[in-house]
Design a protein around this motif. Structure first.
Motif, PDB file in Angstrom:
ATOM      1  N   GLU A   1      -6.279  -0.625   1.932  1.00  0.00           N
ATOM      2  CA  GLU A   1      -6.700   0.544   2.666  1.00  0.00           C
ATOM      3  C   GLU A   1      -5.987   1.877   2.209  1.00  0.00           C
ATOM      4  N   VAL A   2      -6.828   3.063   2.034  1.00  0.00           N
ATOM      5  CA  VAL A   2      -6.204   4.403   1.575  1.00  0.00           C
ATOM      6  C   VAL A   2      -5.399   4.868   2.947  1.00  0.00           C
ATOM      7  N   THR A   3      -4.331   5.056   2.995  1.00  0.00           N
ATOM      8  CA  THR A   3      -3.328   5.639   4.233  1.00  0.00           C
ATOM      9  C   THR A   3      -2.781   7.098   3.598  1.00  0.00           C
ATOM     10  N   PRO A   4      -2.467   7.539   4.507  1.00  0.00           N
ATOM     11  CA  PRO A   4      -1.470   8.893   3.873  1.00  0.00           C
ATOM     12  C   PRO A   4      -0.705   8.685   2.999  1.00  0.00           C
ATOM     13  N   ALA A   5       0.224   7.611   3.088  1.00  0.00           N
ATOM     14  CA  ALA A   5       1.031   7.413   2.083  1.00  0.00           C
ATOM     15  C   ALA A   5       0.623   6.852   0.933  1.00  0.00           C
ATOM     16  N   VAL A   6      -0.610   6.360   0.909  1.00  0.00           N
ATOM     17  CA  VAL A   6      -1.324   5.853  -0.390  1.00  0.00           C
ATOM     18  C   VAL A   6      -1.825   7.223  -1.024  1.00  0.00           C
TER      19      VAL A   6
ATOM     20  N   SER B   1     -11.804   6.563  -6.192  1.00  0.00           N
ATOM     21  CA  SER B   1     -12.873   5.674  -6.065  1.00  0.00           C
ATOM     22  C   SER B   1     -12.818   4.805  -4.955  1.00  0.00           C
ATOM     23  N   VAL B   2     -13.318   5.263  -3.739  1.00  0.00           N
ATOM     24  CA  VAL B   2     -13.416   4.245  -2.794  1.00  0.00           C
ATOM     25  C   VAL B   2     -14.850   3.916  -2.035  1.00  0.00           C
ATOM     26  N   TYR B   3     -15.070   2.701  -1.336  1.00  0.00           N
ATOM     27  CA  TYR B   3     -16.168   2.569  -0.607  1.00  0.00           C
ATOM     28  C   TYR B   3     -16.550   3.436   0.772  1.00  0.00           C
ATOM     29  N   PRO B   4     -17.725   3.835   0.715  1.00  0.00           N
ATOM     30  CA  PRO B   4     -17.825   4.934   1.727  1.00  0.00           C
ATOM     31  C   PRO B   4     -17.732   4.147   3.159  1.00  0.00           C
ATOM     32  N   ARG B   5     -17.457   4.945   4.169  1.00  0.00           N
ATOM     33  CA  ARG B   5     -17.555   4.434   5.517  1.00  0.00           C
ATOM     34  C   ARG B   5     -18.955   4.148   5.948  1.00  0.00           C
ATOM     35  N   PRO B   6     -19.295   2.617   6.431  1.00  0.00           N
ATOM     36  CA  PRO B   6     -20.635   2.342   6.712  1.00  0.00           C
ATOM     37  C   PRO B   6     -21.260   3.369   7.796  1.00  0.00           C
ATOM     38  N   ARG B   7     -22.338   3.599   7.723  1.00  0.00           N
ATOM     39  CA  ARG B   7     -23.007   4.723   8.992  1.00  0.00           C
ATOM     40  C   ARG B   7     -23.572   3.695   9.889  1.00  0.00           C
TER      41      ARG B   7
ATOM     42  N   LEU C   1      -9.916   1.236  -1.363  1.00  0.00           N
ATOM     43  CA  LEU C   1     -10.055   1.281  -2.684  1.00  0.00           C
ATOM     44  C   LEU C   1     -11.130   0.426  -3.286  1.00  0.00           C
ATOM     45  N   ALA C   2     -11.945   1.077  -3.870  1.00  0.00           N
ATOM     46  CA  ALA C   2     -13.061   0.234  -4.833  1.00  0.00           C
ATOM     47  C   ALA C   2     -12.491  -0.047  -6.264  1.00  0.00           C
ATOM     48  N   ALA C   3     -11.424   0.292  -6.651  1.00  0.00           N
ATOM     49  CA  ALA C   3     -10.870   0.212  -8.204  1.00  0.00           C
ATOM     50  C   ALA C   3      -9.181   0.076  -7.897  1.00  0.00           C
ATOM     51  N   PRO C   4      -8.478  -0.717  -8.631  1.00  0.00           N
ATOM     52  CA  PRO C   4      -7.146  -0.772  -8.604  1.00  0.00           C
ATOM     53  C   PRO C   4      -6.433   0.565  -8.729  1.00  0.00           C
ATOM     54  N   LEU C   5      -5.503   0.725  -8.484  1.00  0.00           N
ATOM     55  CA  LEU C   5      -4.571   2.165  -8.541  1.00  0.00           C
ATOM     56  C   LEU C   5      -3.432   1.672  -9.426  1.00  0.00           C
ATOM     57  N   GLN C   6      -3.536   2.375 -10.514  1.00  0.00           N
ATOM     58  CA  GLN C   6      -2.373   2.295 -11.476  1.00  0.00           C
ATOM     59  C   GLN C   6      -1.951   3.687 -11.707  1.00  0.00           C
ATOM     60  N   SER C   7      -0.580   3.766 -12.001  1.00  0.00           N
ATOM     61  CA  SER C   7      -0.007   4.953 -12.306  1.00  0.00           C
ATOM     62  C   SER C   7      -0.579   5.763 -13.594  1.00  0.00           C
ATOM     63  N   LEU C   8      -0.970   7.093 -13.684  1.00  0.00           N
ATOM     64  CA  LEU C   8      -1.265   7.595 -14.828  1.00  0.00           C
ATOM     65  C   LEU C   8      -0.384   8.282 -15.355  1.00  0.00           C
ATOM     66  N   ALA C   9       1.090   8.305 -14.771  1.00  0.00           N
ATOM     67  CA  ALA C   9       2.178   8.919 -15.441  1.00  0.00           C
ATOM     68  C   ALA C   9       3.555   8.055 -15.054  1.00  0.00           C
ATOM     69  N   ASP C  10       4.490   8.314 -15.639  1.00  0.00           N
ATOM     70  CA  ASP C  10       5.818   7.750 -15.341  1.00  0.00           C
ATOM     71  C   ASP C  10       6.414   8.438 -14.262  1.00  0.00           C
TER      72      ASP C  10
END
Length: 470
Positions: free
Chosen positions: A225-230, A243-249, A113-122
């Protein structure tokens, strides 16, 4: 022991340690570097297609002259190897995260994650039923409404009056006026249409709006880390992309003429172990290892490959010492690269290096012996990749060694261990610079300080990525 070519990181002291026979050899302090590099796959030369035999001979002579000059320059200006802890820290601080990119949720898995994840809804966005059963209002018995009841996804239902009941599905919106949900297995419907149940508590089996979180609640910090659960949580919270950081090539360049990439060892040549291993390992570290190229011992091919690479990290295997066909240092000099680490006080893996290229990318030069290369990978490449992909430094893991580990008098040792996950690490055998048998059974690598470690002493562990899911 006479090296066959280049600088062979394989002295008697290292070999004795790998078999548990340290008493057979006194430390000599010599580092022969690496002799085991990759088989070549007939790369096309960069010379003109109509070159003459004389031109080819001139090209070979030029390469030999360059190698001789590089060897003399290296001997005239020897470098001091960096202590292992410092080299590891330097690699951690050597790069900044790549520019963030948007990714659809499924494609974001495996990124950071490149930015904090906050809920957009209840969550949940309204009062919902936790079970299949009956929504009821007030004390029973209740008069059951006719029909199929309220299904998940249905629009607002009619307000439930006191003494009324309606069938309801799991996840359906609880109607206004309802005070509880009675599970189907706990209720009885009589012939007159009345519903009966015992010990019904106000609010039972109702998930109230915002029970998990309210809109705007911080869920995860940047760097997670963005996991399937995330990805699932983000979807529930209202996201379509992250918004995430790309995998380094990463581009892998395997050097050396003496390795075969198929079949049995023969004619003085041995099988390449690093080519099949590095790309999957790098992928497990969160990188996009998009190509592995075999360049032989051609200095011009190596220069051209590094100079034109589009990767954020170039990984080379072999050629990092000062032998006549070790061209990595010469290539870096021609490119005016900045050497950040040039040799590390560690066994195996002493002749590893890390450089910053003129275009801002990096090059990690790994020794050619397989376990020595792995040591270089976890010492320099892994922390650099974590920085590029925006991941925080790895949390420290320590474990008590179950046996004494013989140390080198001056250098750190990196030793494959069987880690039980409960604070105990058992050192493994067959851990010489050219060996992979111990590593294949390991869950982690133990970092043993100069002088060795006693049984029961804590050691820093570097967990292997496929053993930890990282």
């Amino acid at each position: 022991m006479t090296p066959r070519r280049g600088a062979v990181e394989r002295d008697e002291f290292d070999e004795a340690l790998s078999l548990g026979n340290a008493h057979l050899a006194a430390p000599r302090g010599e580092e022969y570097g690496d002799a085991f590099t990759l088989d070549r796959e007939e790369p096309e030369p960069f010379t003109a297609p109509h070159q003459t035999h004389q031109t080819h001979q001139t090209h070979q002579a030029h390469q030999a002259h360059q190698a001789h000059q590089a060897h003399q320059a290296h001997q005239a200006h020897p470098h001091a190897a960096t202590p292992w802890p410092e080299a590891h820290r330097l690699a951690t601080r050597a790069a900044r995260p790549l520019t963030p990119v948007p990714r659809a949720l499924a494609q974001a898995v495996g990124h950071v994650l490149a930015a904090p994840l906050q809920s957009l809804a209840d969550l949940p966005p309204f009062d919902t039923s936790a079970m299949d059963g009956y929504a009821v209002a007030g004390p029973g018995p209740w008069q059951l409404a006719e029909g199929q009841g309220i299904l998940a996804g249905a629009a607002d239902a009619a307000t439930l009056e006191d003494g009324g009941a309606v069938r309801i599905a799991t996840g359906a919106r609880v109607p206004a006026g309802a005070t509880a949900v009675v599970r189907s297995e706990h209720a009885a419907v009589r012939a007159d249409g009345t519903l009966h149940a015992r010990d019904v508590r106000t609010g039972q089996d109702i998930r109230p709006r915002g029970q998990e979180c309210r809109s705007g609640t911080p869920l995860l910090a940047a760097g997670a880390e963005v996991t399937p659960a995330v990805a699932g949580l983000a979807a529930a919270a209202g996201y379509d992309e992250l918004s995430v950081y790309p995998r380094p090539r990463v581009e892998v360049l395997v050097l050396g003429e003496e390795l075969l990439h198929r079949g049995l060892p023969s004619g003085g040549r041995i099988r390449d172990a690093l080519g099949p291993m590095l790309a999957p390992w790098l992928h497990a570290l969160g990188a996009d290892a998009f190509v592995t190229r075999r360049l032989g011992d051609d200095a011009e091919l190596l220069y051209e490959a590094v100079a034109t690479s589009t990767a954020q990290l170039v990984v080379t295997t072999g050629g990092t010492a000062d032998g006549p066909v070790d061209h990595v240092h010469g290539t870096l000099r021609r490119l005016h690269a900045d050497l950040l680490v040039d040799g590390v006080q560690v066994r195996p893996g002493h002749p590893m290096l890390l450089a910053r290229l003129p275009n801002g990318a990096h090059l990690a030069g790994l020794p050619g012996n397989p376990l020595a290369a792995v040591t270089g990978l976890v010492t320099l490449a892994e922390p650099l990749l974590r920085a590029l992909r925006g991941a925080p430094p790895r949390a420290e893991t320590r474990a008590a060694l179950t046996e004494d580990v013989t140390g080198h008098p001056r250098d750190t040792r990196v030793v494959p261990v069987a880690y039980d996950g409960a604070g105990r690490a058992r050192p493994l055998h067959f851990t010489g610079p050219a060996m992979l048998r111990g590593l294949a059974s390991a869950q982690a690598l133990a970092v043993v300080p100069p002088g060795g470690a006693r049984a029961g002493q804590d050691a820093l562990l570097l967990p292997l990525p496929w053993r930890t899911g990282e």
